[in-house]
Design a protein around this motif. Structure first.
Motif, PDB file in Angstrom:
ATOM      1  N   CYS A 224       0.860  -1.183   0.000  1.00 51.51           N
ATOM      2  CA  CYS A 224       0.000   0.000   0.000  1.00 51.51           C
ATOM      3  C   CYS A 224       0.896   1.233   0.000  1.00 51.51           C
ATOM      4  O   CYS A 224       1.508   1.565   1.027  1.00 51.51           O
ATOM      5  CB  CYS A 224      -0.922  -0.013   1.214  1.00 51.51           C
ATOM      6  N   ARG A 225       0.994   1.864  -1.171  1.00 48.40           N
ATOM      7  CA  ARG A 225       1.895   2.994  -1.373  1.00 48.40           C
ATOM      8  C   ARG A 225       3.331   2.577  -1.029  1.00 48.40           C
ATOM      9  O   ARG A 225       3.898   1.757  -1.709  1.00 48.40           O
ATOM     10  CB  ARG A 225       1.398   4.190  -0.569  1.00 48.40           C
TER      11      ARG A 225
ATOM     12  N   ARG B  15     -10.675  -5.092  -7.929  1.00 49.01           N
ATOM     13  CA  ARG B  15      -9.991  -3.868  -8.326  1.00 49.01           C
ATOM     14  C   ARG B  15      -8.635  -4.059  -8.977  1.00 49.01           C
ATOM     15  O   ARG B  15      -8.509  -3.864 -10.165  1.00 49.01           O
ATOM     16  CB  ARG B  15      -9.889  -2.913  -7.134  1.00 49.01           C
ATOM     17  N   ILE B  16      -7.579  -4.399  -8.245  1.00 50.73           N
ATOM     18  CA  ILE B  16      -6.240  -4.327  -8.810  1.00 50.73           C
ATOM     19  C   ILE B  16      -5.638  -5.728  -8.933  1.00 50.73           C
ATOM     20  O   ILE B  16      -5.694  -6.516  -7.994  1.00 50.73           O
ATOM     21  CB  ILE B  16      -5.328  -3.428  -7.951  1.00 50.73           C
TER      22      ILE B  16
ATOM     23  N   GLU C 279      -5.067  -0.383  -2.398  1.00 46.90           N
ATOM     24  CA  GLU C 279      -5.426   1.045  -2.420  1.00 46.90           C
ATOM     25  C   GLU C 279      -5.477   1.641  -1.028  1.00 46.90           C
ATOM     26  O   GLU C 279      -4.973   2.743  -0.785  1.00 46.90           O
ATOM     27  CB  GLU C 279      -6.771   1.216  -3.118  1.00 46.90           C
ATOM     28  N   ASN C 280      -6.118   0.926  -0.093  1.00 45.64           N
ATOM     29  CA  ASN C 280      -6.253   1.411   1.272  1.00 45.64           C
ATOM     30  C   ASN C 280      -5.808   0.320   2.240  1.00 45.64           C
ATOM     31  O   ASN C 280      -6.062  -0.870   2.015  1.00 45.64           O
ATOM     32  CB  ASN C 280      -7.704   1.803   1.574  1.00 45.64           C
TER      33      ASN C 280
ATOM     34  N   ASP D 298      -8.218  -2.363   3.298  1.00 50.12           N
ATOM     35  CA  ASP D 298      -8.703  -3.335   2.314  1.00 50.12           C
ATOM     36  C   ASP D 298      -8.145  -4.729   2.564  1.00 50.12           C
ATOM     37  O   ASP D 298      -8.816  -5.729   2.309  1.00 50.12           O
ATOM     38  CB  ASP D 298      -8.332  -2.888   0.897  1.00 50.12           C
TER      39      ASP D 298
ATOM     40  N   THR E  70      -0.329   3.669  -9.159  1.00 53.32           N
ATOM     41  CA  THR E  70      -0.517   2.219  -9.106  1.00 53.32           C
ATOM     42  C   THR E  70      -1.173   1.727 -10.378  1.00 53.32           C
ATOM     43  O   THR E  70      -1.718   2.517 -11.158  1.00 53.32           O
ATOM     44  CB  THR E  70      -1.392   1.844  -7.891  1.00 53.32           C
TER      45      THR E  70
ATOM     46  N   VAL F 134      -7.265   0.365 -12.159  1.00 51.63           N
ATOM     47  CA  VAL F 134      -8.313  -0.430 -11.534  1.00 51.63           C
ATOM     48  C   VAL F 134      -9.024  -1.254 -12.595  1.00 51.63           C
ATOM     49  O   VAL F 134      -9.287  -0.801 -13.700  1.00 51.63           O
ATOM     50  CB  VAL F 134      -9.331   0.504 -10.817  1.00 51.63           C
TER      51      VAL F 134
END
Length: 333
Positions: free
Chosen positions: A199-200, A245-246, A276-277, A280, A324, A327
Motif C-alpha cells: 500500500c503505497r 480492483r487491482i 489502495e487502502n 482493504d 498504481t 483499476v
C-alpha cells in the motif's frame, strides 16, 4: 508405506481407488447391487474430499459420475444400455469419455472448482491421457473380437473383461506414485509462492516464529508452471480475502537454497498485490511497515525478504511516480 502416508495428498491417483474397488467387486459380484456399493464408496470419498480436504479430486469425480451413470441406467432401463455381462466395459467406457473431455477441455474442471470455491494444486492431464489411450485401445480390441465372434477361452475372457481394466487404473496409480517419489527426492516440481501486499510505500508483514518479519502469504505450489499465477490469485482470495480492483503482479523469480543440502534449490516467485487502502487487506497480527524502515539493518526480517526488498522498493518507487496499476472491474480468478 511411510512414503505413501507422507505424500497421500499429492498422489492424485488415489482418487481411482473407489473405481478399482468397484471393478474388482464386479468380478466377484457382477450385479446392480455391487454398482450401488461402489457408488456409495465413491460418494463418501468425494464428500470427504470436498468438505474435509477442501479439494476436488478429478478421478474421484470421474469415478463417481461414471459409476453413478451405470447404476442408474441399470436401475431404470435394466439391461437395455448395460448388458448382463457388460457392466465392466460400460463403466470403462464412461470413464474413458470423462478422461477424454478432461484432456481436450481441462478448463471445465477448473470452472467447476471456481464455482464450488475449491482449490487444486495438481494436474491430472498425464493420468487422464494414460486412461484414455489404454482404455480406447482395450475397448477397440474388445469390440473387434466381439464383432468377429472370436472364440475366447475362460482365461482370456477373464483377462480381457476384468484384469485389463483394473490394470489400467493401477498403472496410473503406479505412474503417479513414481513421479511423486522422484519429485520428493529432487523437489523439481515445487514452487514457493510469496505474496507481498503493498500500500503505497508500506508493506504488510507478519512476525514469524523466529521473531522475524516476513510476508503474510507463503505457500508451496506443486504443478504446471503456467498455472502458478492462477494459484497465486486463488491464494489472494482464500487468505487475504481481496477479490476486486487491482490485479496481482509477479515481479521476481529466483531460486533459493533448500533446507536439505542434498536437494535441488527451490524456485521462488514473488508477487506484489497493490492495495489502495490499508483497511482493504489485513491479516491477524499483520502490520503495514514503511519500506525504508524494513531496509534498515536493525529491522528483524527473514532472509528471503531481505533478498526481495530491492525489487519491492523499485516497484514502490515507480508507482509513487506513475501511480498504481489501473483499476479493473472483474474479480480475480
Amino acid at each position: 508405506m511411510e512414503f505413501l502416508l507422507k505424500h497421500k495428498d499429492k498422489i492424485v491417483s488415489f482418487g481411482l481407488l473407489p473405481t478399482i474397488i468397484t471393478l474388482i467387486g464386479l468380478h466377484f459380484f457382477p450385479t446392480t447391487e455391487m454398482l450401488g456399493v461402489g457408488l456409495v464408496i465413491s460418494i463418501t470419498a468425494l464428500l470427504y474430499d470436498i468438505f474435509h480436504l477442501k479439494g476436488l479430486n478429478f478421478f474421484l469425480l470421474q469415478g463417481t459420475i461414471g459409476i453413478g451413470l451405470c447404476f442408474f441406467l441399470r436401475v431404470f432401463y435394466g439391461y437395455q444400455y448395460v448388458p448382463l455381462n457388460g457392466i465392466t466395459p460400460a463403466l470403462e467406457f464412461m470413464l474413458l469419455i470423462f478422461a477424454f473431455i478432461h484432456v481436450i477441455a481441462p478448463d471445465i474442471y477448473f470452472f467447476l472448482l471456481k464455482k464450488l470455491r475449491l482449490t487444486s494444486r495438481f494436474s491430472y492431464i498425464l493420468e487422464a491421457r494414460i486412461i484414455f489411450a489404454l482404455s480406447a485401445i482395450h475397448l477397440i480390441i474388445l469390440q473387434i473380437m466381439i464383432s468377429r465372434h472370436a472364440p475366447l477361452s475362460e482365461n482370456w475372457r477373464f483377462i480381457m473383461g476384468n484384469v485389463i481394466p483394473v490394470s489400467i487404473y493401477i498403472l496410473c496409480l503406479i505412474a503417479n506414485i513414481t513421479g511423486i517419489r522422484m519429485a520428493a527426492k529432487y523437489d523439481i516440481l515445487k514452487i514457493v509462492i510469496r505474496i507481498a501486499p503493498l500500500c503505497r510505500n508500506k508493506l504488510l508483514l507478519v512476525r514469524r516464529e523466529d521473531n522475524k518479519w516476513d510476508l503474510p502469504v507463503i505457500r508451496t505450489y506443486n504443478g504446471a508452471l503456467r498455472k502458478a499465477d492462477s494459484f497465486a490469485e486463488q491464494l489472494v482470495e482464500d487468505f487475504l480475502h481481496y477479490k476486486k480492483r487491482i490485479p496481482l503482479m509477479m515481479v521476481q523469480s529466483y531460486t533459493a537454497p533448500h533446507p536439505n543440502p542434498d536437494c535441488f534449490p527451490l524456485k521462488t516467485q514473488l508477487y506484489i498485490l497493490p492495495v489502495e487502502n490499508i483497511s482493504d487487506v489485513t491479516v491477524p497480527g499483520g502490520e503495514y511497515v514503511p519500506i525504508d524502515k524494513i531496509m534498515e539493518e536493525s529491522f528483524p526480517k527473514a532472509e528471503r525478504l531481505y533478498k526481495e526488498l530491492l525489487q519491492i522498493w523499485m516497484v514502490s518507487d515507480v508507482w509513487k511516480e506513475m501511480g498504481t496499476p489501473p483499476v479493473i472491474k472483474k474479480k480475480l480468478r
